[in-house]
Write a protein that holds these residues in place. Structure first.
Motif, PDB file in Angstrom:
ATOM      1  N   SER A 110      40.014  66.308  75.840  1.00 54.95           N
ATOM      2  CA  SER A 110      39.391  66.967  74.685  1.00 54.95           C
ATOM      3  C   SER A 110      40.317  66.824  73.488  1.00 54.95           C
ATOM      4  O   SER A 110      41.545  66.838  73.626  1.00 54.95           O
ATOM      5  N   SER A 111      39.723  66.669  72.310  1.00 58.18           N
ATOM      6  CA  SER A 111      40.493  66.583  71.067  1.00 58.18           C
ATOM      7  C   SER A 111      40.079  67.723  70.157  1.00 58.18           C
ATOM      8  O   SER A 111      38.995  68.299  70.300  1.00 58.18           O
ATOM      9  N   SER A 112      40.959  68.046  69.200  1.00 58.86           N
ATOM     10  CA  SER A 112      40.698  69.211  68.347  1.00 58.86           C
ATOM     11  C   SER A 112      41.312  69.016  66.970  1.00 58.86           C
ATOM     12  O   SER A 112      42.223  68.199  66.776  1.00 58.86           O
ATOM     13  N   LEU A 113      40.815  69.802  66.025  1.00 59.16           N
ATOM     14  CA  LEU A 113      41.424  69.835  64.697  1.00 59.16           C
ATOM     15  C   LEU A 113      42.828  70.420  64.732  1.00 59.16           C
ATOM     16  O   LEU A 113      43.550  70.340  63.733  1.00 59.16           O
ATOM     17  N   ASP A 114      43.217  71.021  65.875  1.00 57.02           N
ATOM     18  CA  ASP A 114      44.587  71.558  65.983  1.00 57.02           C
ATOM     19  C   ASP A 114      45.626  70.458  66.206  1.00 57.02           C
ATOM     20  O   ASP A 114      46.823  70.745  66.336  1.00 57.02           O
ATOM     21  N   GLY A 115      45.177  69.195  66.268  1.00 51.17           N
ATOM     22  CA  GLY A 115      46.116  68.082  66.370  1.00 51.17           C
ATOM     23  C   GLY A 115      46.553  67.739  67.769  1.00 51.17           C
ATOM     24  O   GLY A 115      47.521  66.993  67.949  1.00 51.17           O
ATOM     25  N   THR A 116      45.856  68.259  68.786  1.00 55.39           N
ATOM     26  CA  THR A 116      46.244  67.990  70.171  1.00 55.39           C
ATOM     27  C   THR A 116      45.102  67.347  70.949  1.00 55.39           C
ATOM     28  O   THR A 116      43.926  67.543  70.639  1.00 55.39           O
ATOM     29  N   ILE A 117      45.505  66.576  71.957  1.00 57.38           N
ATOM     30  CA  ILE A 117      44.593  66.075  72.982  1.00 57.38           C
ATOM     31  C   ILE A 117      44.986  66.754  74.279  1.00 57.38           C
ATOM     32  O   ILE A 117      46.164  66.776  74.640  1.00 57.38           O
ATOM     33  N   LYS A 118      44.015  67.341  74.967  1.00 60.98           N
ATOM     34  CA  LYS A 118      44.300  68.048  76.209  1.00 60.98           C
ATOM     35  C   LYS A 118      43.603  67.357  77.372  1.00 60.98           C
ATOM     36  O   LYS A 118      42.467  66.895  77.241  1.00 60.98           O
ATOM     37  N   LEU A 119      44.302  67.299  78.499  1.00 64.30           N
ATOM     38  CA  LEU A 119      43.768  66.736  79.722  1.00 64.30           C
ATOM     39  C   LEU A 119      43.517  67.874  80.698  1.00 64.30           C
ATOM     40  O   LEU A 119      44.417  68.666  80.985  1.00 64.30           O
ATOM     41  N   TRP A 120      42.274  67.969  81.204  1.00 62.48           N
ATOM     42  CA  TRP A 120      41.853  69.090  82.044  1.00 62.48           C
ATOM     43  C   TRP A 120      41.408  68.614  83.423  1.00 62.48           C
ATOM     44  O   TRP A 120      40.830  67.538  83.549  1.00 62.48           O
ATOM     45  N   ASP A 121      41.660  69.441  84.421  1.00 61.80           N
ATOM     46  CA  ASP A 121      40.902  69.385  85.672  1.00 61.80           C
ATOM     47  C   ASP A 121      39.745  70.343  85.462  1.00 61.80           C
ATOM     48  O   ASP A 121      39.888  71.563  85.613  1.00 61.80           O
ATOM     49  N   ASP A 130      38.173  72.947  88.211  1.00 63.82           N
ATOM     50  CA  ASP A 130      38.945  74.163  88.490  1.00 63.82           C
ATOM     51  C   ASP A 130      39.373  74.886  87.222  1.00 63.82           C
ATOM     52  O   ASP A 130      39.988  75.956  87.295  1.00 63.82           O
ATOM     53  N   GLY A 131      39.070  74.304  86.063  1.00 68.27           N
ATOM     54  CA  GLY A 131      39.425  74.940  84.799  1.00 68.27           C
ATOM     55  C   GLY A 131      40.914  74.943  84.516  1.00 68.27           C
ATOM     56  O   GLY A 131      41.433  75.853  83.862  1.00 68.27           O
ATOM     57  N   ILE A 132      41.646  73.933  84.992  1.00 63.88           N
ATOM     58  CA  ILE A 132      43.106  73.896  84.861  1.00 63.88           C
ATOM     59  C   ILE A 132      43.496  72.916  83.758  1.00 63.88           C
ATOM     60  O   ILE A 132      43.034  71.767  83.724  1.00 63.88           O
ATOM     61  N   LEU A 133      44.369  73.363  82.859  1.00 62.63           N
ATOM     62  CA  LEU A 133      44.931  72.495  81.827  1.00 62.63           C
ATOM     63  C   LEU A 133      46.095  71.718  82.438  1.00 62.63           C
ATOM     64  O   LEU A 133      47.080  72.314  82.895  1.00 62.63           O
ATOM     65  N   ILE A 134      46.007  70.397  82.463  1.00 56.69           N
ATOM     66  CA  ILE A 134      47.034  69.560  83.089  1.00 56.69           C
ATOM     67  C   ILE A 134      48.117  69.178  82.086  1.00 56.69           C
ATOM     68  O   ILE A 134      49.306  69.355  82.341  1.00 56.69           O
ATOM     69  N   LYS A 135      47.717  68.648  80.920  1.00 52.58           N
ATOM     70  CA  LYS A 135      48.687  68.219  79.913  1.00 52.58           C
ATOM     71  C   LYS A 135      48.139  68.471  78.509  1.00 52.58           C
ATOM     72  O   LYS A 135      46.923  68.472  78.291  1.00 52.58           O
ATOM     73  N   THR A 136      49.083  68.653  77.598  1.00 51.83           N
ATOM     74  CA  THR A 136      48.760  68.726  76.180  1.00 51.83           C
ATOM     75  C   THR A 136      49.565  67.666  75.453  1.00 51.83           C
ATOM     76  O   THR A 136      50.800  67.631  75.562  1.00 51.83           O
ATOM     77  N   PHE A 137      48.875  66.786  74.723  1.00 55.57           N
ATOM     78  CA  PHE A 137      49.520  65.740  73.930  1.00 55.57           C
ATOM     79  C   PHE A 137      49.396  66.126  72.454  1.00 55.57           C
ATOM     80  O   PHE A 137      48.282  66.244  71.935  1.00 55.57           O
ATOM     81  N   THR A 138      50.530  66.309  71.788  1.00 57.46           N
ATOM     82  CA  THR A 138      50.527  66.686  70.379  1.00 57.46           C
ATOM     83  C   THR A 138      50.617  65.438  69.517  1.00 57.46           C
ATOM     84  O   THR A 138      51.615  64.710  69.551  1.00 57.46           O
ATOM     85  N   VAL A 139      49.544  65.177  68.764  1.00 58.56           N
ATOM     86  CA  VAL A 139      49.479  63.992  67.907  1.00 58.56           C
ATOM     87  C   VAL A 139      50.019  64.316  66.521  1.00 58.56           C
ATOM     88  O   VAL A 139      50.670  63.493  65.881  1.00 58.56           O
TER      89      VAL A 139
END
Length: 548
Positions: A75-86, A89-98
């Motif tokens: 998922s991408s957002s105006l907050d400047g991050t890309i997040k990788l989810w499972d 299970d609703g688990i956040l795996i990684k956050t990539f700050t662009v």
């Protein structure tokens, strides 16, 4: 003394679900969509919300299945991050700050360690770039993703104006009257331009683009409702295009089917059009989808289509163009003239919805329970027309009765007061009484006598108006055995005070007294005799609201 409790504010939902293209999970069991700063996962079979992915701090602008693990989601957002989810299970795996606002997201099987995003160009206003972002596989949950490679300059910020073709061999992007096609292997960029208008008055501005999954074919939507199919675009001068036309207004989104045998288009007409490729423009339609289609999605197995609409609705459709399910969020009405009212029966929030309708919205499930057609007239989507508008709503204490006011201003004011009775058998409201012109001017407020123990024979409705009077309405029983219904409402008393405009009304807790405000003055009336008991003056301004 007891110290007042701190005010606790809880966000319940209501954000738009049409801000990005929704995606189906593998096997089309779930549908994932952006909703404000959340990603929501719905069951395709039951329409229920089964997972809420929280983590972004600004609007989510893109959701894409991870190409090499279909149980994961980017998922991408105006907050400047890309997040990788499972996402299961609703688990956040990684956050990539662009570090830039991310306006769109594309994930391709051919790019194993990178994704594509649209970002603003540094130092230039309203200028955007398509860039490749390398996502590191290093251990850790929070990562910097600062390795960016510019692919295209001067792209449109909308995600539907850029599309990747034939397993990521090329990318097509449209803006204004220009089409750019970039071939990755050859590192070749071709640009094509159209005239803004043609001789017949058509508007050639591009609105969206889609690429055929297997062939070198690009479909573009235009502001005048035309669709162009571009071929041979690897040559700057020998390119060709053919034209499809059904939409009367701009094409809002396009999507090719899984095999590319058909093309789906949607626009303001609320109709999903299926164009059959290679069969002389044969087309099928699924009409009356409620509101303009913002996005069109197709499941990876081709069994389901999904349309996202401007009224915050998601429609799930079988591939044979049969309606399957609908997920309806909070409708953003043009103007919430009814205010926010709570239905005593369902505890739903009630307010203006579709034109002429009341929406009953559940705060707990963040879904619309149902919509009640009050005006009961076809709404015509045309600017400048004066059409009936729903302006007032009130419920009796137990939610057994509903009062609504609709108005229409042409040369003269038209008013309708309607009383609705809740039918236990059908579990919906049925129209009981319709009163034309209950007041000679706009109705400013209304309320029921809210005493829980009271039966129908002592139930009252009070309306106040700019015609300087308040009116008391009571239920009468029809003794005619041939009458269609035994109960109806009628005016029982008309009150006024020095020809001042009546602005607000409310009953005391036991229902014995009625307070009516007339501009700066509050009047108190005995509800059994309608004698004026006393008045209170409240200078220096009009009274805006009263409650007990």
């Amino acid at each position: 003394m007891v110290a007042p409790a701190a005010l606790r504010v809880v966000r319940c939902g209501g954000r738009a679900m049409h801000g990005a293209r929704a995606v189906f999970s593998v096997g089309a069991r779930f549908l994932l969509c952006a909703s404000g700063d959340f990603v929501k996962m719905y069951s395709v079979a039951t329409e229920e919300l089964v997972q809420l992915l929280r983590g972004h701090s600004d609007l989510v602008t893109g959701v894409q299945l991870a190409p090499h693990n279909r149980l994961q989601l980017y998922s991408s957002s105006l907050d400047g991050t890309i997040k990788l989810w499972d996402f299961t299970d609703g688990i956040l795996i990684k956050t990539f700050t662009v570090g830039y606002q991310l306006l769109a997201l594309y994930a391709l099987p051919s790019s194993e360690d990178s994704v594509f995003v649209i970002i603003p160009k540094s130092g230039e206003r309203d200028t955007f770039q398509l860039v490749s972002v390398k996502l590191t596989k290093a251990a850790g949950q929070d990562m910097e993703a600062k390795e960016l490679s510019v692919v295209l300059e001067g792209v449109d910020a909308s995600p539907k104006c850029t599309a990747f073709g034939r397993e990521g061999e090329y990318v097509a992007s449209v803006k204004d009257v220009n089409l750019q096609v970039y071939f990755f292997k050859q590192k070749q960029l071709n640009r094509f331009s159209l005239r803004a208008t043609n001789k017949k008055g058509g508007n050639n501005v591009f609105t969206c683009v889609a690429c055929h999954p297997q062939e070198d074919c690009i479909a573009t939507g235009h502001a005048d409702g035309k669709i162009r199919l571009w071929r041979n675009f690897n040559h700057k001068k020998e390119y060709t295009f053919s034209t499809l036309h059904w939409h009367h207004d701009k094409v809002l989104d396009l999507a090719f089917s899984l095999e590319g045998t058909s093309l789906l288009s949607g626009g303001v007409e609320s109709v999903l059009v299926q164009w059959h490729c290679g069969s002389d423009c044969k087309r099928d339609f699924l009409p009356r989808l409620g509101s303009a289609i913002e996005y069109v999605s197709i499941s990876s197995d081709g069994t389901f289509y999904c349309t996202s609409h401007t009224d915050n609705r998601i429609t799930i459709i079988n591939s044979n163009l049969r309606f399957s399910k609908t997920i309806q969020g909070l409708i953003k009405a043009r103007d919430v003239k009814t205010g926010l009212v709570v239905d005593p029966r369902t505890k739903a929030l009630v307010l203006n919805g579709e034109p002429g309708h009341l929406q009953f919205y559940c705060l707990q499930s963040d879904k619309q329970l149902y919509s009640l057609d009050i005006v009961q007239q076809e709404y015509i989507h045309q600017a400048g027309l004066n059409q009936s508008d729903l302006v007032r709503v009130a419920f009796s204490a137990q939610g057994k009765w509903l009062a609504t006011v609709e108005e229409r201003e042409e040369t003269d004011l038209e008013l309708q007061l309607k009383l609705w009775f809740f039918d236990e058998e059908t579990q919906s409201f049925k129209l009981n009484t319709r009163i034309s012109m209950p007041h000679e001017d706009h109705i400013t407020a209304m309320c029921f006598r809210d005493t829980d123990e009271m039966e129908d024979d002592s139930l009252m409705l009070v309306t106040t108006g700019r015609d300087c009077v308040f009116k008391v309405w009571v239920i009468l029983e029809d003794t005619d055995p041939e009458a269609q219904q035994s109960l109806s409402w009628s005016c029982d008393f008309v009150g006024s005070y020095h020809s001042y405009q009546a602005t607000n009304c409310c009953f005391s807790e036991d229902g014995s007294l009625l307070a009516v405000s007339f501009e700066e003055t509050v009047t108190v009336w005995d509800s059994s005799t309608w004698d004026l008991k006393c008045t209170f003056c409240h200078p220096p301004g009009k009274i805006r609201f009263m409650c007990t």
